[in-house]
Design a protein around this motif. Structure first.
Motif, PDB file in Angstrom:
ATOM      1  N   GLY A  53       0.819  -1.216   0.000  1.00 22.76           N
ATOM      2  CA  GLY A  53       0.000   0.000   0.000  1.00 22.76           C
ATOM      3  C   GLY A  53       0.847   1.256   0.000  1.00 22.76           C
ATOM      4  N   ALA A  54       1.925   1.232   0.776  1.00 29.24           N
ATOM      5  CA  ALA A  54       2.833   2.391   0.824  1.00 29.24           C
ATOM      6  C   ALA A  54       3.485   2.620  -0.534  1.00 29.24           C
ATOM      7  N   ILE A  55       3.901   1.551  -1.186  1.00 26.99           N
ATOM      8  CA  ILE A  55       4.542   1.672  -2.503  1.00 26.99           C
ATOM      9  C   ILE A  55       3.545   2.239  -3.511  1.00 26.99           C
ATOM     10  N   ALA A  56       2.305   1.769  -3.445  1.00 28.27           N
ATOM     11  CA  ALA A  56       1.265   2.269  -4.349  1.00 28.27           C
ATOM     12  C   ALA A  56       1.008   3.755  -4.111  1.00 28.27           C
ATOM     13  N   ALA A  57       0.952   4.149  -2.833  1.00 26.81           N
ATOM     14  CA  ALA A  57       0.700   5.553  -2.499  1.00 26.81           C
ATOM     15  C   ALA A  57       1.823   6.451  -2.996  1.00 26.81           C
ATOM     16  N   LEU A  58       3.053   6.003  -2.840  1.00 23.87           N
ATOM     17  CA  LEU A  58       4.200   6.787  -3.315  1.00 23.87           C
ATOM     18  C   LEU A  58       4.206   6.884  -4.842  1.00 23.87           C
ATOM     19  N   ALA A  59       3.797   5.810  -5.493  1.00 19.80           N
ATOM     20  CA  ALA A  59       3.842   5.772  -6.960  1.00 19.80           C
ATOM     21  C   ALA A  59       2.715   6.573  -7.608  1.00 19.80           C
ATOM     22  N   TYR A  60       1.532   6.590  -6.987  1.00 23.51           N
ATOM     23  CA  TYR A  60       0.368   7.215  -7.622  1.00 23.51           C
ATOM     24  C   TYR A  60      -0.182   8.429  -6.863  1.00 23.51           C
ATOM     25  N   GLY A  61       0.201   8.553  -5.574  1.00 22.81           N
ATOM     26  CA  GLY A  61      -0.292   9.667  -4.769  1.00 22.81           C
ATOM     27  C   GLY A  61      -1.661   9.379  -4.176  1.00 22.81           C
ATOM     28  N   THR A  62      -1.963  10.065  -3.060  1.00 26.04           N
ATOM     29  CA  THR A  62      -3.296  10.002  -2.432  1.00 26.04           C
ATOM     30  C   THR A  62      -3.632  11.422  -1.964  1.00 26.04           C
ATOM     31  N   GLN A  63      -4.668  11.547  -1.174  1.00 25.97           N
ATOM     32  CA  GLN A  63      -5.048  12.865  -0.649  1.00 25.97           C
ATOM     33  C   GLN A  63      -3.933  13.472   0.205  1.00 25.97           C
ATOM     34  N   SER A  64      -3.204  12.635   0.939  1.00 33.37           N
ATOM     35  CA  SER A  64      -2.146  13.124   1.835  1.00 33.37           C
ATOM     36  C   SER A  64      -0.739  12.897   1.289  1.00 33.37           C
ATOM     37  N   VAL A  65      -0.608  11.925   0.403  1.00 36.15           N
ATOM     38  CA  VAL A  65       0.711  11.513  -0.072  1.00 36.15           C
ATOM     39  C   VAL A  65       0.969  12.069  -1.469  1.00 36.15           C
ATOM     40  N   GLU A  66       2.068  12.762  -1.618  1.00 31.73           N
ATOM     41  CA  GLU A  66       2.416  13.307  -2.927  1.00 31.73           C
ATOM     42  C   GLU A  66       3.104  12.238  -3.772  1.00 31.73           C
ATOM     43  N   LYS A  67       2.702  12.138  -5.023  1.00 32.90           N
ATOM     44  CA  LYS A  67       3.310  11.185  -5.950  1.00 32.90           C
ATOM     45  C   LYS A  67       4.791  11.518  -6.128  1.00 32.90           C
ATOM     46  N   VAL A  68       5.641  10.491  -6.124  1.00 28.49           N
ATOM     47  CA  VAL A  68       7.072  10.711  -6.322  1.00 28.49           C
ATOM     48  C   VAL A  68       7.511  10.168  -7.681  1.00 28.49           C
ATOM     49  N   ASP A  69       8.723  10.534  -8.070  1.00 29.36           N
ATOM     50  CA  ASP A  69       9.269  10.086  -9.356  1.00 29.36           C
ATOM     51  C   ASP A  69      10.031   8.769  -9.231  1.00 29.36           C
ATOM     52  N   LYS A  70      10.605   8.531  -8.042  1.00 28.63           N
ATOM     53  CA  LYS A  70      11.407   7.318  -7.858  1.00 28.63           C
ATOM     54  C   LYS A  70      11.302   6.860  -6.408  1.00 28.63           C
ATOM     55  N   ILE A  71      11.220   5.532  -6.231  1.00 29.87           N
ATOM     56  CA  ILE A  71      11.077   4.939  -4.903  1.00 29.87           C
ATOM     57  C   ILE A  71      12.342   4.152  -4.555  1.00 29.87           C
ATOM     58  N   PHE A  72      12.819   4.339  -3.334  1.00 34.09           N
ATOM     59  CA  PHE A  72      14.019   3.663  -2.853  1.00 34.09           C
ATOM     60  C   PHE A  72      13.692   2.872  -1.597  1.00 34.09           C
ATOM     61  N   GLY A  73      14.441   1.808  -1.366  1.00 38.59           N
ATOM     62  CA  GLY A  73      14.339   1.106  -0.095  1.00 38.59           C
ATOM     63  C   GLY A  73      13.955  -0.357  -0.207  1.00 38.59           C
ATOM     64  N   PRO A  74      14.349  -1.159   0.801  1.00 39.21           N
ATOM     65  CA  PRO A  74      14.082  -2.604   0.804  1.00 39.21           C
ATOM     66  C   PRO A  74      12.700  -2.922   1.352  1.00 39.21           C
ATOM     67  N   GLY A  75      12.356  -4.204   1.336  1.00 43.36           N
ATOM     68  CA  GLY A  75      11.070  -4.622   1.885  1.00 43.36           C
ATOM     69  C   GLY A  75      10.855  -6.114   1.712  1.00 43.36           C
ATOM     70  N   ASN A  76       9.718  -6.600   2.181  1.00 43.79           N
ATOM     71  CA  ASN A  76       9.405  -8.024   2.083  1.00 43.79           C
ATOM     72  C   ASN A  76       8.914  -8.383   0.669  1.00 43.79           C
ATOM     73  N   ALA A  77       8.415  -9.599   0.523  1.00 44.98           N
ATOM     74  CA  ALA A  77       7.978 -10.073  -0.796  1.00 44.98           C
ATOM     75  C   ALA A  77       6.856  -9.217  -1.373  1.00 44.98           C
ATOM     76  N   PHE A  78       5.986  -8.689  -0.521  1.00 40.53           N
ATOM     77  CA  PHE A  78       4.866  -7.851  -0.978  1.00 40.53           C
ATOM     78  C   PHE A  78       5.369  -6.497  -1.476  1.00 40.53           C
ATOM     79  N   VAL A  79       6.325  -5.927  -0.756  1.00 39.44           N
ATOM     80  CA  VAL A  79       6.930  -4.660  -1.168  1.00 39.44           C
ATOM     81  C   VAL A  79       7.690  -4.836  -2.476  1.00 39.44           C
ATOM     82  N   THR A  80       8.452  -5.919  -2.569  1.00 40.72           N
ATOM     83  CA  THR A  80       9.236  -6.197  -3.772  1.00 40.72           C
ATOM     84  C   THR A  80       8.330  -6.355  -4.993  1.00 40.72           C
ATOM     85  N   GLU A  81       7.232  -7.094  -4.819  1.00 37.72           N
ATOM     86  CA  GLU A  81       6.281  -7.292  -5.912  1.00 37.72           C
ATOM     87  C   GLU A  81       5.619  -5.971  -6.301  1.00 37.72           C
TER      88      GLU A  81
END
Length: 430
Positions: free
Chosen positions: A185-213
């Protein structure tokens, strides 16, 4: 750990022992991630708040963390921990400041000027996993180069409730906004934006299988966001000779094994006697680890390989292409020129991987799963992009004009040829 004599293996067996545990997003994970992404795209903050309760068991009313909350978290941090974090901060900052790109400007032909410039990626999102270990050190590894590169907007996401040390590091590094959201959900919010989250151009950082997918999916979508790299399970390969300290070697293997059950550790040494010493020491140290269960599962698919000499040790390491490579030999620097593929290299008995993970200054975000054959460790360049500039004087244009017209004609690109010949004709008329 399984002990194998490299010389006794055939070519198929040699490849097999260096095979990593299978990493594959199961159909079930793919389906769940797709549903989560679509839900966030459709409902935004509402979906993220529900996911915090469902996956993180935390009730939240807003996604964005207030500045007051961040400052209060910083007050709760132990003084000694703050001091250690600030030391790591300074070393990481120094090493990444040294990577600032110096523009290239030259004349390829007299009157033809070419330049290579760098520009920061405008908006970047940093993902910091929650779970068993709060990876506040990853905040430093991501936010410091983002700040040095000059990224205009730096935001950070981590599952609720965010660890105080993560918030302290975010504040120390000058992160603009912090969001309490995790997983796909966090990756989706960063990629597409929400009411509170601004869309970004690039995402960095590790995560579990769900984050990786999720990272794989949003990076494949033109409307999504770019990502740093596809990270698999952590891994280390240690090369040791007879002069190495078996206790040190065992501790290095276990420091990687405790990351998770799917982590892989390999030792390449020069005798069965030393291999057994390390194996015994691994079992001894394992008993006292808080994460004994996880590390034990990792050790199951880890191996000790006995090579005939250091040259063969390098051959094995290059074939595996490890994320971390530790060299504990009498003259470790002499092997450096023979290393073709590694994310980060640690030379000598007193350069454990822990130093690079926290405070030596190098970045601990590294390519895994053999990607070191084509990918670099995270560095300042990942937070920027390059653009070229050319400027031709009349004399420079005339020097190149005829050749370019010939090249364009040979490729049957008439408009390209005309763009040159019309100018050449105009110059002749003048």
């Amino acid at each position: 750990m399984e002990i194998l004599i490299y010389e006794n293996l055939n070519q198929i067996q040699k490849k097999e022992i260096l095979r990593r545990p299978a990493v594959k997003a199961k159909d079930e994970i793919s389906k769940i991630v797709e549903e989560i992404i679509q839900d966030v795209k459709k409902r935004g903050d509402e979906a993220l708040i529900e996911q915090a309760l469902k996956f993180d068991k935390v009730t939240i009313s807003s996604i964005k963390i207030s500045q007051d909350s961040i400052k209060n978290a910083s007050k709760r941090i132990d003084k000694e921990l703050k001091k250690a974090i600030k030391l790591a901060f300074e070393n990481i900052k120094k090493f990444h400041e040294a990577q600032i790109f110096k523009k290239i400007k030259l004349e390829t032909t007299k009157g033809v000027k070419c330049e290579l410039l760098t520009r920061p990626i405008e908006k970047v999102g940093l993902y910091i996993p929650g779970g068993l270990a709060p990876l506040f050190s990853t905040v430093l590894m991501l936010a410091i180069p983002a700040k040095i590169a000059g990224c205009e907007k730096i935001v950070l996401a981590s599952p609720a409730k965010i660890n105080d040390a993560v918030l302290f590091c975010a504040n120390l590094c000058g992160v603009d906004e912090v969001y309490q959201m995790g997983g796909a959900g966090a990756i989706a919010a960063l990629a597409y934006g929400t009411q509170s989250v601004e869309k970004v151009d690039k995402i960095f950082g590790p995560g579990n299988a769900f984050v990786t997918e999720a990272k794989a999916r949003v990076s494949a979508d033109i409307e999504g966001a770019d990502i740093d790299m596809q990270a698999g399970p952590s891994e280390v390969l240690v090369i040791a000779d007879e002069y190495a300290n078996a206790q040190f070697v065992a501790s290095d293997l276990l420091s990687q094994a405790e990351h998770g059950a799917d982590s892989q550790v390999l030792l390449v040494c020069l005798s069965e006697n030393f291999a057994q010493k390390v194996n015994d020491e691994v079992q001894k140290q394992l008993e006292n680890l808080a994460r004994k269960e996880l590390a034990s599962q990792s050790i199951v698919h880890s191996k000790i390989i006995v090579a005939k000499n250091l040259e063969q040790s390098l051959e094995i390491s290059n074939a595996y292409a490890p994320e971390h490579l530790i060299i504990q030999t009498q003259k470790p620097r002499e092997l450096l020129s023979g290393i073709k593929h590694a994310g980060s290299v640690f030379l000598g008995a007193y350069s454990p991987e822990s130093m690079g993970d926290y405070a030596s200054g190098t970045n601990h975000v590294l390519p895994t799963y053999g990607l070191t054959k084509t990918h670099s460790s995270l560095n300042l360049a990942d937070f920027s992009k390059k653009m070229t500039v050319q400027e031709l004087s009349v004399k420079g244009f005339k020097r190149l004009g005829k050749s370019v017209a010939i090249l364009a004609a040979a490729e049957a690109l008439d408009a390209h040829k005309n763009a040159v010949e019309l100018r050449l004709k105009s110059l002749k008329e003048k």
